[in-house]
Design a protein around this motif. Structure first.
Motif, short mmCIF file in Angstrom:
data_model
loop_
_atom_site.label_atom_id
_atom_site.label_comp_id
_atom_site.label_asym_id
_atom_site.label_seq_id
_atom_site.Cartn_x
_atom_site.Cartn_y
_atom_site.Cartn_z
N THR A 11 16.40 2.18 40.87
CA THR A 11 16.69 2.87 39.62
C THR A 11 17.90 3.80 39.82
O THR A 11 18.31 4.07 40.95
CB THR A 11 15.49 3.71 39.16
OG1 THR A 11 15.28 4.77 40.13
CG2 THR A 11 14.23 2.86 39.04
N THR A 12 18.44 4.29 38.72
CA THR A 12 19.55 5.24 38.81
C THR A 12 19.13 6.48 39.59
O THR A 12 19.90 7.01 40.40
CB THR A 12 20.00 5.65 37.40
OG1 THR A 12 20.40 4.47 36.68
CG2 THR A 12 21.16 6.63 37.45
N GLU A 13 17.89 6.93 39.38
CA GLU A 13 17.37 8.10 40.09
C GLU A 13 17.29 7.83 41.59
O GLU A 13 17.65 8.69 42.40
CB GLU A 13 16.00 8.47 39.54
CG GLU A 13 15.44 9.76 40.14
CD GLU A 13 14.04 10.08 39.62
OE1 GLU A 13 13.63 11.24 39.78
OE2 GLU A 13 13.38 9.18 39.07
N GLN A 14 16.82 6.64 41.97
CA GLN A 14 16.72 6.29 43.38
C GLN A 14 18.10 6.23 44.04
O GLN A 14 18.29 6.72 45.15
CB GLN A 14 16.00 4.95 43.55
CG GLN A 14 14.50 5.01 43.34
CD GLN A 14 13.86 3.65 43.50
OE1 GLN A 14 14.38 2.64 43.01
NE2 GLN A 14 12.73 3.61 44.19
N LYS A 15 19.05 5.62 43.35
CA LYS A 15 20.40 5.51 43.90
C LYS A 15 21.02 6.89 44.11
O LYS A 15 21.68 7.14 45.12
CB LYS A 15 21.27 4.66 42.99
CG LYS A 15 20.91 3.18 42.99
CD LYS A 15 21.79 2.39 42.03
CE LYS A 15 21.42 0.92 42.05
NZ LYS A 15 22.22 0.12 41.10
N SER A 16 20.80 7.78 43.15
CA SER A 16 21.32 9.13 43.27
C SER A 16 20.67 9.87 44.43
O SER A 16 21.33 10.61 45.16
CB SER A 16 21.09 9.89 41.96
OG SER A 16 21.51 11.22 42.07
N ALA A 17 19.37 9.63 44.62
CA ALA A 17 18.61 10.34 45.65
C ALA A 17 19.09 10.02 47.06
O ALA A 17 19.00 10.86 47.96
CB ALA A 17 17.12 10.03 45.52
N ILE A 18 19.62 8.81 47.27
CA ILE A 18 20.03 8.42 48.63
C ILE A 18 21.55 8.33 48.77
O ILE A 18 22.04 7.78 49.75
CB ILE A 18 19.39 7.08 49.05
CG1 ILE A 18 19.82 5.94 48.14
CG2 ILE A 18 17.87 7.22 49.11
CD1 ILE A 18 19.44 4.57 48.69
N SER A 19 22.28 8.88 47.82
CA SER A 19 23.75 8.79 47.90
C SER A 19 24.30 9.50 49.14
O SER A 19 25.23 9.00 49.78
CB SER A 19 24.39 9.36 46.63
OG SER A 19 24.08 10.74 46.48
N VAL A 20 23.74 10.66 49.50
CA VAL A 20 24.21 11.37 50.69
C VAL A 20 23.90 10.56 51.95
O VAL A 20 24.73 10.41 52.84
CB VAL A 20 23.58 12.78 50.79
CG1 VAL A 20 23.95 13.45 52.11
CG2 VAL A 20 24.03 13.63 49.61
N SER A 21 22.69 10.00 52.01
CA SER A 21 22.32 9.15 53.14
C SER A 21 23.24 7.94 53.23
O SER A 21 23.67 7.57 54.33
CB SER A 21 20.86 8.70 53.00
OG SER A 21 20.52 7.80 54.04
N ASN A 22 23.56 7.35 52.10
CA ASN A 22 24.47 6.19 52.10
C ASN A 22 25.84 6.57 52.67
O ASN A 22 26.44 5.80 53.43
CB ASN A 22 24.64 5.63 50.69
CG ASN A 22 23.42 4.86 50.22
OD1 ASN A 22 22.58 4.46 51.03
ND2 ASN A 22 23.32 4.64 48.93
N ASP A 23 26.33 7.74 52.31
CA ASP A 23 27.62 8.21 52.82
C ASP A 23 27.57 8.41 54.33
O ASP A 23 28.51 8.07 55.05
CB ASP A 23 28.03 9.52 52.13
CG ASP A 23 28.43 9.33 50.67
OD1 ASP A 23 28.70 8.17 50.27
OD2 ASP A 23 28.45 10.34 49.93
N ILE A 24 26.46 8.97 54.81
CA ILE A 24 26.29 9.20 56.24
C ILE A 24 26.24 7.88 57.00
O ILE A 24 26.90 7.70 58.03
CB ILE A 24 25.04 10.06 56.50
CG1 ILE A 24 25.32 11.51 56.11
CG2 ILE A 24 24.59 9.97 57.96
CD1 ILE A 24 24.11 12.42 56.16
N VAL A 25 25.49 6.94 56.49
CA VAL A 25 25.39 5.62 57.13
C VAL A 25 26.75 4.93 57.15
O VAL A 25 27.14 4.32 58.16
CB VAL A 25 24.33 4.75 56.41
CG1 VAL A 25 24.41 3.30 56.87
CG2 VAL A 25 22.94 5.31 56.65
N LYS A 26 27.48 5.02 56.06
CA LYS A 26 28.82 4.41 55.99
C LYS A 26 29.75 5.03 57.03
O LYS A 26 30.48 4.31 57.73
CB LYS A 26 29.40 4.59 54.58
CG LYS A 26 30.77 3.95 54.40
CD LYS A 26 31.27 4.14 52.98
CE LYS A 26 32.66 3.53 52.80
NZ LYS A 26 33.18 3.73 51.42
#
Length: 195
Positions: free
Chosen positions: A64-79
């Motif tokens: 969901t949009t909420e889920q994607k927003s919730a892990i955006s920082v984690s996604n940046d760190i992983v990238k």
């Protein structure tokens, strides 16, 4: 050379770990071209929540949009973790272990199917061929002693995600008299790294 520069001290100008990681980057920059990507985890990272954990185990196209927003920082760190060749990490020892902000960072970095994966024979790390240099500072805790709960934990966490090439710069039980030894460590490490 792509370098991920991670600091976690709660102090700014007074921080020994920040000063030493910066010294490492500057020394390396004199020997080779460095593209540095800084991350100050002490500035604040989200702690794990139920929605974040649920999102981790939900396929991207179903989030969901909420889920994607919730892990955006984690996604940046992983990238950032995947893109960098070298990680330079500064971690002070607070009360025999890591700062809370650094634990939050590791929780956002360790992601199933992103930085490690489960197999029939157990978990396998996915971040191979990374070189990691960790500056550990402390006032009274000696690295490798019975009261050092940071370095064994960090070695295990990094190994879990596939990072085996880890070097520690010992600024434990710090005093200014140690600066010459630390400078020599940095000179040797950066010279080998730039070869």
């Amino acid at each position: 050379m792509k370098v991920w520069h991670i600091d976690s001290s709660s102090r700014d100008e007074q921080s020994h770990s920040r000063r030493i990681t910066q010294q490492f980057i500057e020394n390396l920059s004199k020997k080779t071209t460095v593209e540095s990507n800084p991350l100050n985890v002490a500035a604040g990272l989200p702690f794990l929540t139920d929605i974040m954990i649920g999102s981790y185990f939900t396929p991207d196209e179903q989030r969901t949009t909420e889920q994607k927003s919730a892990i955006s920082v984690s996604n940046d760190i992983v990238k950032s973790a995947k893109n960098a060749d070298v990680w330079v990490i500064g971690v002070p020892i607070y009360n025999f272990s890591m700062p809370a902000s650094f634990k939050a960072f590791i929780d956002l970095l360790c992601r199933s199917k992103e930085t490690f994966t489960y197999t029939e024979t157990g978990p396998i790390g996915l971040l191979e061929n990374k070189k990691v240099f960790v500056v550990v500072t402390s006032g009274g805790t000696e690295i490798g002693s019975d009261i050092d709960f940071l370095t064994p934990w960090l070695k295990h966490c990094l190994s879990f995600i596939g990072v085996q090439n880890v070097h520690f710069i010992h600024a434990d039980k710090y005093s200014p008299e140690k600066d010459n030894v630390i400078t020599q460590q940095i000179e040797e490490m950066t010279s080998n790294l730039a070869k």
